[in-house]
Design an enzyme around this catalytic site. Structure first.
Site, PDB file in Angstrom:
ATOM      1  N   GLU A  26      13.170  63.659  97.271  1.00  6.57           N
ATOM      2  CA  GLU A  26      13.250  63.881  98.721  1.00  6.57           C
ATOM      3  C   GLU A  26      14.443  64.758  99.101  1.00  6.57           C
ATOM      4  O   GLU A  26      15.359  64.962  98.305  1.00  6.57           O
ATOM      5  CB  GLU A  26      13.281  62.543  99.458  1.00  6.57           C
ATOM      6  CG  GLU A  26      14.335  61.591  98.963  1.00  6.57           C
ATOM      7  CD  GLU A  26      15.288  61.157 100.049  1.00  6.57           C
ATOM      8  OE1 GLU A  26      15.386  61.848 101.086  1.00  6.57           O
ATOM      9  OE2 GLU A  26      15.954  60.135  99.842  1.00  6.57           O
ATOM     10  N   LYS A  88      15.684  65.786 110.657  1.00  2.23           N
ATOM     11  CA  LYS A  88      15.378  64.749 109.662  1.00  2.23           C
ATOM     12  C   LYS A  88      13.990  64.221 110.006  1.00  2.23           C
ATOM     13  O   LYS A  88      13.803  63.601 111.051  1.00  2.23           O
ATOM     14  CB  LYS A  88      16.444  63.655 109.760  1.00  2.23           C
ATOM     15  CG  LYS A  88      16.191  62.403 108.927  1.00  2.23           C
ATOM     16  CD  LYS A  88      17.359  61.428 109.105  1.00  2.23           C
ATOM     17  CE  LYS A  88      17.010  60.031 108.653  1.00  2.23           C
ATOM     18  NZ  LYS A  88      18.089  59.065 108.973  1.00  2.23           N
ATOM     19  N   ASP A 138      15.838  48.101 114.567  1.00  3.59           N
ATOM     20  CA  ASP A 138      15.698  49.356 113.823  1.00  3.59           C
ATOM     21  C   ASP A 138      15.206  49.058 112.407  1.00  3.59           C
ATOM     22  O   ASP A 138      15.939  48.513 111.583  1.00  3.59           O
ATOM     23  CB  ASP A 138      17.057  50.072 113.782  1.00  3.59           C
ATOM     24  CG  ASP A 138      16.993  51.437 113.109  1.00  3.59           C
ATOM     25  OD1 ASP A 138      16.020  51.715 112.380  1.00  3.59           O
ATOM     26  OD2 ASP A 138      17.933  52.232 113.306  1.00  3.59           O
ATOM     27  N   LYS A 159      19.281  50.593 100.821  1.00  4.76           N
ATOM     28  CA  LYS A 159      20.718  50.855 100.947  1.00  4.76           C
ATOM     29  C   LYS A 159      21.461  49.612 101.444  1.00  4.76           C
ATOM     30  O   LYS A 159      20.979  48.883 102.301  1.00  4.76           O
ATOM     31  CB  LYS A 159      20.941  52.055 101.863  1.00  4.76           C
ATOM     32  CG  LYS A 159      20.614  53.370 101.133  1.00  4.76           C
ATOM     33  CD  LYS A 159      20.961  54.597 101.944  1.00  4.76           C
ATOM     34  CE  LYS A 159      19.986  54.842 103.048  1.00  4.76           C
ATOM     35  NZ  LYS A 159      18.670  55.276 102.585  1.00  4.76           N
TER      36      LYS A 159
HETATM   37  N1  PSU Z   1      18.879  57.537  99.426  1.00  5.13           N
HETATM   38  C1  PSU Z   1      20.173  57.920  99.383  1.00  5.13           C
HETATM   39  N2  PSU Z   1      20.678  58.547 100.472  1.00  5.13           N
HETATM   40  C2  PSU Z   1      19.927  58.824 101.588  1.00  5.13           C
HETATM   41  C3  PSU Z   1      18.561  58.425 101.623  1.00  5.13           C
HETATM   42  C4  PSU Z   1      18.089  57.772 100.509  1.00  5.13           C
HETATM   43  O1  PSU Z   1      20.867  57.677  98.387  1.00  5.13           O
HETATM   44  O2  PSU Z   1      20.442  59.394 102.557  1.00  5.13           O
HETATM   45  C5  PSU Z   1      17.730  58.724 102.867  1.00  5.13           C
HETATM   46  C6  PSU Z   1      16.229  58.668 102.590  1.00  5.13           C
HETATM   47  O3  PSU Z   1      15.669  59.898 103.007  1.00  5.13           O
HETATM   48  C7  PSU Z   1      15.718  57.534 103.459  1.00  5.13           C
HETATM   49  C8  PSU Z   1      16.666  57.616 104.609  1.00  5.13           C
HETATM   50  O4  PSU Z   1      14.377  57.699 103.832  1.00  5.13           O
HETATM   51  O5  PSU Z   1      17.924  57.783 103.954  1.00  5.13           O
HETATM   52  C9  PSU Z   1      16.609  56.397 105.515  1.00  5.13           C
HETATM   53  O6  PSU Z   1      16.887  56.790 106.808  1.00  5.13           O
HETATM   54  P1  PSU Z   1      16.553  55.817 108.042  1.00  5.13           P
HETATM   55  O7  PSU Z   1      17.395  54.604 107.800  1.00  5.13           O
HETATM   56  O8  PSU Z   1      16.993  56.601 109.263  1.00  5.13           O
HETATM   57  O9  PSU Z   1      15.093  55.562 108.013  1.00  5.13           O
HETATM   58 MN    MN Z   2      15.898  53.907 111.716  1.00  2.81          MN
END
Ligand code: PSU
Ligand code: MN
Length: 314
Positions: A26, A88, A138, A159
């Site tokens: 990604e 994004k 969220d 994460k």
């Molecule tokens: N993995 C990482 N760093 C990142 C991401 C994944 O080590 O920044 C990204 C991915 O693209 C994932 C996004 O889909 O963070 C999640 O964002 P959100 O919480 O806004 O959905």
């Molecule tokens: Mn979000």
């Protein structure tokens, strides 16, 4: 002439046509998850880790309004240098970007959707999105997209900035299969364990490939989360990182950072406070995920579907 909305790189197209191994990568981790120029080094290292296993990497992003499945090095440079100003895109946003001439980094959700459409079944990232802490409601669309799309995402869990117990419950409700790779616990991104037990574990890539064949081909089911912990030597100290994360979450609340900006804000703040040590760990775990995904894609390409090999003893 109509706008070309999707473009699969020739090398990726050839591999898919021959049934050879391909791994999707990604672009949001590059554009918004890591600082320049480390992000460029990581983008290249992830592709190299996939290639070292004998698979073809396909980094995915929207470039000039085209969904590109497989980027060249100049594209990776552009993504790394200008990523912070780039949109994004989650799966829901893709149509808007394809109808424009703009650029967008794709999250786990958008990347999964585009990869699966192209016939790619294995994907590597750092850590998926999930349910954020607190009661903002969220929840990353990563979880819902994984439930709808036939792909295996190799990730170091979700994460650690998230509410991991709630993220696990949501994955379970959605029917996403979560399998630990050489672990019986959900990894917590920067650290190897979260204390959350996993029901399924595999220690062997061939066994994992067979599970994917059963899941996708025999049962017609969708997303799998392969939970692969950060390599031990790259893991951060849990007590320390927990405190850093908690402080970053408090700062984000105070500054009213919400929505798509929240995850990049938290990752950047954690990188600052740890003087870049979180970036080193993030790179190490993402590279290991790419390596495992490469090996998995090779095993998957060689594994026969139980549905189409009737003579096979089961
Ligand atoms: N993995 C990482 N760093 C990142 C991401 C994944 O080590 O920044 C990204 C991915 O693209 C994932 C996004 O889909 O963070 C999640 O964002 P959100 O919480 O806004 O959905
Ligand atoms: Mn979000």
């Amino acid at each position: 002439m109509s706008h070309r909305a999707e473009l699969v790189a020739p090398e990726v197209q050839a591999a898919l046509a021959d049934g050879r191994a391909v791994v999707a990568l990604e672009s949001t981790i590059i554009a918004h998850g890591l600082p320049y120029p480390d992000n460029l080094a990581v983008a290249r290292a992830l592709e190299a880790a996939v290639r070292a296993q004998g698979a073809v990497p396909a980094t995915i992003a929207v470039v000039d309004g085209v969904a590109r499945i497989g980027l060249g090095d100049a594209d990776l440079e552009r993504l790394a240098e200008h990523g912070a100003t780039m949109a994004k895109a989650g799966a829901a946003d893709l149509a808007v970007h394809l109808a424009s001439a703009g650029d967008a980094a794709t999250t786990v959700s958008a990347t999964s959707l585009l990869a699966a459409r192209a016939g790619i079944r294995v994907f590597a990232t750092g850590g998926i999105g999930g349910v954020h802490r607190g009661d903002s409601g969220d929840v990353s669309s990563d979880l819902y997209t994984l439930a709808r799309v036939p792909i295996a995402c190799v990730s170091s869990g979700a994460k650690a900035i998230l509410d991991l117990p709630r993220t696990m419950e949501t994955l379970e409700s959605l029917g996403v299969l979560v399998i630990g790779h050489r672990t019986s616990e959900l990894p917590a991104f920067y650290t190897r364990g979260s204390g959350l037990a996993l029901e399924h574990r595999v220690d062997d890539i061939a066994a994992l490939a067979a599970i994917l064949r059963a899941r996708f081909d025999l049962l017609g089911q969708r997303g799998v989360l392969v939970a692969n912990p950060v390599p031990a030597e790259a893991a951060l100290d849990q007590v320390e990182i927990d405190a850093v994360i908690a402080a970053a979450v408090t700062e984000a609340e105070a500054a009213d950072v919400r929505g798509k900006r929240l995850t990049p804000f938290l990752l950047a703040r954690i990188a600052e406070v740890t003087a870049g040590r979180s970036v080193v760990a993030n790179r190490a775990l993402a590279e290991d995920n790419a390596r495992v995904a490469g090996a998995l894609a090779v095993a998957y390409a060689g594994a026969h579907s139980p549905a189409v090999v009737p003579s096979r003893q089961r």
